[in-house]
Enzyme design. Sequence first.
Site, PDB file in Angstrom:
ATOM      1  CB  SER A 166       4.296  10.283  -0.935  1.00 46.63           C
ATOM      2  OG  SER A 166       5.350   9.417  -1.216  1.00 46.63           O
ATOM      3  NE  ARG A 226       0.145   9.931  -3.624  1.00 44.38           N
ATOM      4  CZ  ARG A 226       1.379   9.479  -3.913  1.00 44.38           C
ATOM      5  NH1 ARG A 226       2.436  10.251  -3.732  1.00 44.38           N
ATOM      6  NH2 ARG A 226       1.539   8.251  -4.382  1.00 44.38           N
ATOM      7  N   GLY A 244      10.672  10.786 -10.104  1.00 48.26           N
ATOM      8  CA  GLY A 244       9.824   9.758 -10.720  1.00 48.26           C
ATOM      9  C   GLY A 244       8.367   9.948 -10.337  1.00 48.26           C
ATOM     10  CB  SER A 301       4.360   0.511  -8.462  1.00 44.83           C
ATOM     11  OG  SER A 301       4.463   1.888  -8.772  1.00 44.83           O
ATOM     12  CD  GLN A 319       6.778   6.653  -8.284  1.00 43.69           C
ATOM     13  OE1 GLN A 319       7.212   6.296  -9.376  1.00 43.69           O
ATOM     14  NE2 GLN A 319       7.507   7.338  -7.415  1.00 43.69           N
ATOM     15  CG  ASP A 332      10.998   5.178  -0.932  1.00 45.32           C
ATOM     16  OD1 ASP A 332      11.362   4.532  -1.930  1.00 45.32           O
ATOM     17  OD2 ASP A 332      10.108   6.044  -0.971  1.00 45.32           O
ATOM     18  CE  LYS A 350      11.535   2.100  -5.539  1.00 44.48           C
ATOM     19  NZ  LYS A 350      10.210   2.648  -5.742  1.00 44.48           N
ATOM     20  NE  ARG A 390      17.206   4.325  -3.661  1.00 42.46           N
ATOM     21  CZ  ARG A 390      16.103   5.039  -3.437  1.00 42.46           C
ATOM     22  NH1 ARG A 390      15.031   4.461  -2.934  1.00 42.46           N
ATOM     23  NH2 ARG A 390      16.084   6.336  -3.694  1.00 42.46           N
ATOM     24  NE  ARG A 423      13.881   7.547  -0.431  1.00 43.47           N
ATOM     25  CZ  ARG A 423      13.321   8.582   0.198  1.00 43.47           C
ATOM     26  NH1 ARG A 423      13.792   8.998   1.348  1.00 43.47           N
ATOM     27  NH2 ARG A 423      12.265   9.199  -0.309  1.00 43.47           N
TER      28      ARG A 423
END
Length: 438
Positions: A22, A26, A93, A166, A168, A317, A344, A348, A393
């Site tokens: 993450s 960024r 994503g 979220s 995101q 996650d 995801k 999942r 994952r």
Amino acid sequence: MDFKVKAGSKLTGEVQLPGDKSISHRSIMCAALAEGTSVINGFLEGEDCLATLDAFSKMGVSINRTDNKVVVQGVGLNGLKEPDSELYLGNSGTSMRLMSGILSGQKFPTVLTGDSSLSSRPMERIISPLKLMGSRISSSSEGNPPIEIQPSLGLNSLSYELPIASAQIKSCLMFAGLYANGPVTVIEHLETRNHTELMFQQFGIAVEVNETGKARKIKVTPPKSFLATDINIPADFSSASFFILAALITPESELLIKNVGINKTRVGFLHALRHMGANIELKNETNSFEPTADILVKTSNLKGITLNTRLVANMIDEMPAFFIAAALAEGTTKVKDAKELRAKESDRLQAMSEVLEAFGAKFHLNGDGIVINGLGKDGVFNPSKINSHGDHRIAMASSIASLRAKGETIITDCNNVNTSFPNFIDVSREAGINIVET
Ligand code: S3P
């Protein structure tokens, strides 16, 4: 690529894991839009973050990679160039959702595409608030990629309450806020990872965070420009979660995982495991812009818990790893309100229920939650052939679970482990895990 894992010897010594996914995304986005040169240390060279890096290169940003350092010559907020072709973002994503915010503010058109998994992920969650700001963004009629963004006619300020917990969506709107004609405020009722807030502050972009009752309000005031800065990225807590799990469930283990990001919005898994009785210590804590620590993990007898629903967003996650911990704990573990797991890289909840089934664990899916009756400290899984559904994952959680299987386990379709943890096999072997790729 498949993985073959044999129940192995104990995990000992120290491991150093790759950088946080993450934060890596960024760092490239902010460094590209800054004025001047930023040096990024510890950047994750996994396929997802490389997709972001590649996309900004295609928009005219000069980015050089040398010795675990990435040097970005920022082009300023209005310096991106129209790419020659569509921007392919692979499995990522995060790239697609966060970049949609940035690209909504550009004076040129873009098309964002991805692999088959990304092409079936929901994008309406960012499209609808971006449209409220005036973005000329569209997707397929089902709300999936490809995403098309027409040249910006200007973006408005916005105050938006997140309907889904979220990071995101929040981050997409914060990035769009850099191009708005007034402040953009995002209100969240469940705290999600705050890496964009911290990264913006590191680059000197004005972000105010106010907590009132249970709501957090994050307000971005659009800057005219901002300056480059250097960034140090710690190891990814989500990658660490697999080694935390491995040491906990393998007898006589004691493993030190070095320099891991322990941002409070990311470590729900740690809280949940400690509640289950896990022996985990944090050492050498630092308070840098993203806090870090070395994590010492010893084999533990885990007990089932009812997971606090507020922790779900904080460990989203890590849920596949958490399910494995629960399946080997003493007693029952209950998880509710985990619907986001279905959105995801794979569904999942479904994928993990197939994994648990194949291993012979005792559980039942309960709507968007699960109840797992653990096998206890002496419990063993059936050796099996596991389908990872191409989800990194699921592949890694299953590999670690195999340490408690009676024989050899094969996990299929593991290529996407490269999206977040390119040297997973090497680090696993270094820690004592008997794993090979075939
Ligand atoms: C991420 C946020 C989370 C997480 C993903 C990375 C980010 O997604 O699952 O791996 O970097 O902002 P959601 O925001 O969809 O929960």
